[in-house]
Scaffold this motif. Structure first.
Motif, PDB file in Angstrom:
ATOM      1  N   GLU A   1       0.835  -1.190   0.000  1.00 46.90           N
ATOM      2  CA  GLU A   1       0.000   0.000   0.000  1.00 46.90           C
ATOM      3  C   GLU A   1       0.874   1.246   0.000  1.00 46.90           C
ATOM      4  O   GLU A   1       1.841   1.347   0.749  1.00 46.90           O
ATOM      5  CB  GLU A   1      -0.888  -0.002   1.244  1.00 46.90           C
ATOM      6  CG  GLU A   1      -1.717   1.245   1.406  1.00 46.90           C
ATOM      7  CD  GLU A   1      -2.322   1.345   2.796  1.00 46.90           C
ATOM      8  OE1 GLU A   1      -3.555   1.351   2.889  1.00 46.90           O
ATOM      9  OE2 GLU A   1      -1.555   1.396   3.774  1.00 46.90           O
ATOM     10  N   ALA A   2       0.529   2.211  -0.862  1.00 50.76           N
ATOM     11  CA  ALA A   2       1.203   3.503  -0.862  1.00 50.76           C
ATOM     12  C   ALA A   2       0.288   4.485  -0.146  1.00 50.76           C
ATOM     13  O   ALA A   2      -0.685   4.972  -0.703  1.00 50.76           O
ATOM     14  CB  ALA A   2       1.465   3.966  -2.289  1.00 50.76           C
ATOM     15  N   HIS A   3       0.577   4.752   1.112  1.00 47.62           N
ATOM     16  CA  HIS A   3      -0.278   5.600   1.954  1.00 47.62           C
ATOM     17  C   HIS A   3       0.535   6.766   2.487  1.00 47.62           C
ATOM     18  O   HIS A   3       1.751   6.687   2.618  1.00 47.62           O
ATOM     19  CB  HIS A   3      -0.860   4.780   3.111  1.00 47.62           C
ATOM     20  CG  HIS A   3      -1.996   5.453   3.809  1.00 47.62           C
ATOM     21  ND1 HIS A   3      -1.809   6.295   4.878  1.00 47.62           N
ATOM     22  CD2 HIS A   3      -3.338   5.416   3.584  1.00 47.62           C
ATOM     23  CE1 HIS A   3      -2.983   6.738   5.300  1.00 47.62           C
ATOM     24  NE2 HIS A   3      -3.929   6.227   4.534  1.00 47.62           N
ATOM     25  N   ALA A   4      -0.156   7.829   2.801  1.00 45.59           N
ATOM     26  CA  ALA A   4       0.527   9.033   3.290  1.00 45.59           C
ATOM     27  C   ALA A   4       1.378   8.743   4.513  1.00 45.59           C
ATOM     28  O   ALA A   4       2.475   9.256   4.658  1.00 45.59           O
ATOM     29  CB  ALA A   4      -0.500  10.119   3.609  1.00 45.59           C
ATOM     30  N   ASP A   5       0.880   7.912   5.420  1.00 42.10           N
ATOM     31  CA  ASP A   5       1.648   7.567   6.625  1.00 42.10           C
ATOM     32  C   ASP A   5       2.967   6.910   6.255  1.00 42.10           C
ATOM     33  O   ASP A   5       4.008   7.193   6.838  1.00 42.10           O
ATOM     34  CB  ASP A   5       0.844   6.616   7.526  1.00 42.10           C
ATOM     35  CG  ASP A   5      -0.381   7.305   8.119  1.00 42.10           C
ATOM     36  OD1 ASP A   5      -0.480   8.534   7.995  1.00 42.10           O
ATOM     37  OD2 ASP A   5      -1.229   6.598   8.686  1.00 42.10           O
ATOM     38  N   THR A   6       2.911   5.995   5.260  1.00 41.09           N
ATOM     39  CA  THR A   6       4.126   5.282   4.843  1.00 41.09           C
ATOM     40  C   THR A   6       5.127   6.230   4.230  1.00 41.09           C
ATOM     41  O   THR A   6       6.326   6.147   4.485  1.00 41.09           O
ATOM     42  CB  THR A   6       3.743   4.203   3.806  1.00 41.09           C
ATOM     43  OG1 THR A   6       2.696   3.401   4.336  1.00 41.09           O
ATOM     44  CG2 THR A   6       4.926   3.326   3.473  1.00 41.09           C
ATOM     45  N   VAL A   7       4.638   7.184   3.412  1.00 38.78           N
ATOM     46  CA  VAL A   7       5.525   8.148   2.774  1.00 38.78           C
ATOM     47  C   VAL A   7       6.184   9.033   3.818  1.00 38.78           C
ATOM     48  O   VAL A   7       7.392   9.316   3.747  1.00 38.78           O
ATOM     49  CB  VAL A   7       4.729   8.999   1.750  1.00 38.78           C
ATOM     50  CG1 VAL A   7       5.601  10.102   1.180  1.00 38.78           C
ATOM     51  CG2 VAL A   7       4.178   8.134   0.655  1.00 38.78           C
ATOM     52  N   GLU A   8       5.419   9.475   4.818  1.00 43.36           N
ATOM     53  CA  GLU A   8       5.975  10.337   5.863  1.00 43.36           C
ATOM     54  C   GLU A   8       7.039   9.600   6.664  1.00 43.36           C
ATOM     55  O   GLU A   8       8.094  10.146   6.986  1.00 43.36           O
ATOM     56  CB  GLU A   8       4.864  10.817   6.788  1.00 43.36           C
ATOM     57  CG  GLU A   8       3.930  11.836   6.125  1.00 43.36           C
ATOM     58  CD  GLU A   8       2.749  12.208   7.010  1.00 43.36           C
ATOM     59  OE1 GLU A   8       2.746  11.737   8.175  1.00 43.36           O
ATOM     60  OE2 GLU A   8       1.862  12.927   6.542  1.00 43.36           O
ATOM     61  N   GLU A   9       6.757   8.318   6.999  1.00 38.73           N
ATOM     62  CA  GLU A   9       7.724   7.536   7.774  1.00 38.73           C
ATOM     63  C   GLU A   9       8.995   7.330   6.979  1.00 38.73           C
ATOM     64  O   GLU A   9      10.106   7.371   7.530  1.00 38.73           O
ATOM     65  CB  GLU A   9       7.106   6.190   8.149  1.00 38.73           C
ATOM     66  CG  GLU A   9       6.018   6.296   9.204  1.00 38.73           C
ATOM     67  CD  GLU A   9       5.281   4.982   9.411  1.00 38.73           C
ATOM     68  OE1 GLU A   9       5.715   3.986   8.783  1.00 38.73           O
ATOM     69  OE2 GLU A   9       4.310   4.933  10.163  1.00 38.73           O
ATOM     70  N   ALA A  10       8.881   7.096   5.659  1.00 38.51           N
ATOM     71  CA  ALA A  10      10.062   6.858   4.830  1.00 38.51           C
ATOM     72  C   ALA A  10      10.921   8.111   4.698  1.00 38.51           C
ATOM     73  O   ALA A  10      12.135   8.040   4.542  1.00 38.51           O
ATOM     74  CB  ALA A  10       9.627   6.372   3.444  1.00 38.51           C
TER      75      ALA A  10
END
Length: 200
Positions: A189-198
């Motif tokens: 999943e490409a989710h905003a939370d994942t992008v922020e954590e990365a």
């Protein structure tokens, strides 16, 4: 085109690697190969059949008598092979307004539930379509031009639905095994939370 985690830079659409472990990965690998072959062969056969019919009609003044029936069979094949192919690559349309507002832990639970419910629905549809095909087979109806049983047109429906059910069940299993959220066995999943954590 997105890449899968791999030691090489080879596109997954060519070699179909799977990030799933053991037997699950082997099954995923072969399902991907069969789906791609069916889709590729179906599209090429339909194009060849249609072009040959056009050439026959305008050059030799005779259409191929079986073109329409062959294309009907291939359309069903491509549609239901494409159904499972889209599920394998996480390409189905999702209504995610509520889903996106949830925290990751809830999204993961919801994804597992959605995959399991979808797998059950696809399995039920495969069952009912198989019963329908058996009833057609029992009638003895044949295609007028090809003189082959009518049920051959629909034989790919339960196959495609069944493989799609397997894909969603495997996606649910992948989500149970992993800390990440998967849309399919290999698509995270490409989710905003994942992008922020990365980015941190």
């Amino acid at each position: 085109m997105s890449k899968l985690p791999s030691n090489s830079d080879t596109d997954y659409a060519v070699v179909y690697p799977s990030s799933s472990p053991g037997v699950l990965g082997w099954l995923d690998l072969w399902i991907g190969r069969v789906e791609a072959f069916m889709l590729g062969a179906g599209v090429l056969l339909m194009a060849t059949n249609t072009v040959a019919n056009v050439v026959g009609r305008f050059v030799f003044q005779h259409s191929l008598f079986f073109t329409e029936e062959v294309n009907r069979i291939l359309i069903v094949l491509i549609t239901f092979a494409g159904l499972s192919y889209a599920a394998r690559h996480g390409r189905h349309i999702r209504m995610s307004a509520l889903y996106d507002a949830l925290p990751q832990s809830w999204r993961k639970v919801l994804m597992i539930i959605m995959c399991l419910v979808t797998a059950l629905v696809m399995s039920a549809l495969a069952y009912f379509s198989t019963r329908y095909i058996l009833s057609i087979a029992g009638s003895g109806r044949v295609l007028p031009a090809l003189q082959v049983p009518v049920y051959w047109i629909y034989i790919w429906v339960p196959i495609g639905l069944g493989v799609t059910a397997i894909q969603y069940a495997m996606t649910a299993w992948q989500n149970l095994l992993s800390d990440d959220i998967y849309l399919s066995t290999d698509v995270k999943e490409a989710h905003a939370d994942t992008v922020e954590e990365a980015s941190l």
